[in-house]
Design an enzyme around this catalytic site. Structure first.
Site, PDB file in Angstrom:
ATOM      1  N   GLY A   1      -6.520  -2.015   8.830  1.00 44.18           N
ATOM      2  CA  GLY A   1      -5.168  -1.644   9.197  1.00 44.18           C
ATOM      3  C   GLY A   1      -4.815  -0.227   8.814  1.00 44.18           C
ATOM      4  O   GLY A   1      -5.672   0.659   8.749  1.00 44.18           O
TER       5      GLY A   1
ATOM      6  N   GLU B   1      -2.844   3.574  -2.584  1.00 45.42           N
ATOM      7  CA  GLU B   1      -2.762   4.644  -1.586  1.00 45.42           C
ATOM      8  C   GLU B   1      -1.371   5.258  -1.615  1.00 45.42           C
ATOM      9  O   GLU B   1      -0.382   4.593  -1.920  1.00 45.42           O
ATOM     10  CB  GLU B   1      -3.101   4.108  -0.195  1.00 45.42           C
ATOM     11  CG  GLU B   1      -2.293   2.900   0.267  1.00 45.42           C
ATOM     12  CD  GLU B   1      -0.958   3.260   0.871  1.00 45.42           C
ATOM     13  OE1 GLU B   1      -0.767   4.437   1.224  1.00 45.42           O
ATOM     14  OE2 GLU B   1      -0.099   2.375   0.975  1.00 45.42           O
TER      15      GLU B   1
ATOM     16  N   CYS C   1       6.477   0.264   3.579  1.00 47.88           N
ATOM     17  CA  CYS C   1       6.354   0.310   2.117  1.00 47.88           C
ATOM     18  C   CYS C   1       7.668   0.307   1.352  1.00 47.88           C
ATOM     19  O   CYS C   1       7.833  -0.472   0.413  1.00 47.88           O
ATOM     20  CB  CYS C   1       5.543   1.536   1.695  1.00 47.88           C
ATOM     21  SG  CYS C   1       3.813   1.453   2.169  1.00 47.88           S
TER      22      CYS C   1
END
Length: 474
Positions: A12, A163, A278
């Site tokens: 993804g 990340e 996020c």
């Protein structure tokens, strides 16, 4: 230990770009990206990648078939790997304990169990790296699963390597990161595993940007970073409401604030609110963690950041309706931009979804244009499962912005695509119903010029089209 084979579980937004850059920068390492979705893997093996990121196709073309492989053979990739990235989805739970706040770790657990079941006896050390955004102590859970299902001759070290990619600039963020965090156990074996992963990044990342720490600190740093960034956006958006009520200009206020070196200028651009995969998810996760740690005041503090983001979206929607004479029923509204930000086709938590839903509830006919979002994705985001025909009745998607705006009562800018800066707004105005309204939710256009064309312009954090401003002092 020298890493020679990397397996990435999940193709993804995190796993795909990350491993493409590793393959490009480390040609001596074989990188295999695996996923259960055959369609997704097929897309990675084509010229039409499953995600849009500027520059990503060039990287894939350079490495694919050399040391970069996309496959559905998950077991084979795990067996041959000495370092395994877990890059699976961690959505917010929709039921049970922590519903609406806690991260759902079922895919992380499934990945850990698959690693334990697939690893062959005698295969030695495997470094398992959690790359997905996960709550604090998730690495401990992964470690417990692996060690309780361990086979003879196999050992594991669990690392956290969060990340920090911004969609739309993922390639640049990976090539020139502000920092790379690696968290692991504070033991000799843990430090050795940290060093092995650091050596991979040292192929292109300066040593002073690689920060090592304990696992829990690494996990929390990811949540904290997104929470702080989202807080800044909600803070400047709160000022935008005050600016609209008083006659101040939020752009001028943001510039004044940003000149303070203690604050800085980044993430002080007022808009219809933050979106993406996020910010909201990570803040809600932080809220849940705080509640579980019996820190209700901390939980309430961070929950208000999300609440204000919701308020900003609804406030903008109400403003559209109020300006259009308090009714949008059967009126055509052109939505320019449906992705949550420019340079991506991702619509997760996009402000356009919430604004569109609100307008649909009021009976508006929506005409949507976005250069990277398909009609199928718009349907997924807006279709009511209990009344699916309502989508076809109220929503149309277009491949051209001028067609989308033709006969519209209003144009609403929801995404800051660069191409919207160069559109022929005079042509657009002439094709619209009069009075023609333009709502700039991204504060990106020349409002004075639009006013000269004839538009009634409304934007975030500034009062336009009003000469007299009444101030009431309490």
């Amino acid at each position: 230990m020298t890493v020679k084979n990397i397996c990435c579980l999940g193709a993804g937004y995190v796993g795909g770009p990350t491993c493409c850059i590793i393959a490009q920068q480390c040609p001596e390492i074989k990188v295999t990206v695996v996923d259960k979705s055959a369609d997704r893997i097929a897309a990675w093996n084509s010229e039409d990648l499953p995600i849009y990121e500027p520059g990503l196709m060039e990287v894939v073309s350079q490495c694919r078939g050399r040391n970069l492989v996309f496959s559905t053979d998950i077991e084979a990739a795990i067996r041959s790997a000495d370092l395994i990235f877990i890059c699976v989805n961690t959505p917010t739970k929709t039921f049970g304990m922590g519903q609406g706040k806690a991260a759902d770790l079922k895919f992380v657990e499934l990945a850990a169990r698959m690693i334990a079941e697939t690893a062959e006896e005698g295969s030695g050390l495997k470094i398992v790296v959690e790359k997905s955004t996960v709550p604090v102590r998730a690495a401990e859970s992964i470690g417990n699963i692996l060690r309780h299902n361990i086979k003879p001759g196999v050992s594991y070290q669990i690392l956290s390597n969060p990340e920090f990619l911004a969609e739309g600039s993922a390639v640049e963020d990976l090539l020139s990161p502000d920092r790379v965090l690696i968290g692991g156990e504070e033991t000799d074996a843990g430090r050795s595993a940290i060093s092995a992963l650091a050596d991979v990044y040292l192929n292109w990342v300066p040593k002073d940007r690689i920060i090592t720490m304990n696992t829990w600190s690494s996990e929390l740093s990811k949540l904290a970073a997104n929470a702080f960034l989202a807080q800044r956006i909600s803070s400047i958006n709160s000022m935008s409401a005050v600016c609209e009520a008083t006659g101040a200009d939020v752009s001028e206020v943001a510039e004044a604030i940003g000149r303070d070196t203690r604050i800085g200028p980044k993430f002080l651009k007022a808009s219809v609110g933050f979106g993406g995969s996020c910010f909201q998810k990570d803040i809600l996760n932080l809220v849940y963690i705080s509640e579980c740690l019996n820190l209700p005041e901390v939980a309430e503090y961070w929950s208000q950041v999300v609440s204000f983001n919701t308020f900003q979206r609804s406030r903008f929607s109400r403003r559209i309706i109020e300006c259009l004479f308090n009714t949008v029923t059967d009126k055509k509204i052109c939505i320019l931009g449906f992705a949550f930000k420019k340079n991506t086709g991702d619509t997760r938590e996009s402000a356009a979804i919430y604004i569109s839903r609100h307008l649909m509830e009021e009976g508006a006919n929506l005409s949507i244009y976005d250069p990277k979002v398909s009609k199928g994705q718009v349907r997924i985001d807006l279709e009511d499962s209990e009344n699916p025909e309502r989508f076809d009745k109220l929503v149309s998607c277009h491949l051209d912005p001028y067609t989308a705006a033709s006969e519209a009562h209003a144009v609403v800018i929801c995404t800051e695509w660069d191409e919207f800066l160069t559109l022929d707004y005079k042509r657009m105005y002439e094709s619209m119903r009069k009075p023609a309204f333009l709502f700039d939710g991204r504060k990106m256009l020349d409002h004075e010029q639009l006013g000269k064309i004839g538009f009634h312009v409304e934007t975030i954090g500034r009062r336009l089209n009003r000469r007299n401003i009444e101030r009431t002092w309490n």
